[in-house]
Design an enzyme around this catalytic site. Sequence first.
Site: not given
Length: 222
Positions: A132, A145
């Site tokens: 990501s 995350y």
Amino acid sequence: MTGAGRGIGHAVAIALAHRGLDVALLGRTAEEVERTAGEIVALGRAALALRCDVSHSQEVAHASARVVAELGVPTVVVANAGIVRRARVAYMSDEDWGAVIDTNLTGVFLTARAFLPKMIEHKRGRVIAIGSISGTLGTAGQSAYCASKWGVIGFMKALAEELRATGVQAITVMPGSVDTPMLDGSGFRPQMSPEDVAKLVVYSALDAPSAMNGSAVEMFGP
């Protein structure tokens, strides 16, 4: 293919089938991976749907053994499974932190470790991790995350060094905001579809030159 029941994982699985690959589908929700398997079979390819929580090493080992036995040694392994738990650091629970790290980071390690020996033995293949752009920046409320995705990039770069001259490569694809349920509550607007990400994953897995070993490829949307 882990996390293959929906979102990016579903799109990648279908795209790989369109390119002529049989696909093993690993996911925590049996109904979702079985539905994806049905779509792949309808395209004329074989599909193996397996319930698997990638944060548990025994489940990954069992699933990988079935994949090799029933479909053969994979030429492409896509480590896609991921979750998010949002909370400020001062208020994040041990359970939420651990769940994100165990799925998003340890899951990539366990998946790669399970398949690599046979792939190296056959001297071919690609391991693709779905990272990501959160692996290059920080977002308030998403510390776990972000940490997991930064870790994925580092892990894959180290893996790429280990794989030099083996015939196997490791590449990370790093999407920005994708139109999936995981984006809900993030505060970010979707900039691309799961199918957009699948195109880059398929390129990285099947078409990219071997010299891209170790690459971490960002995509931000049009």
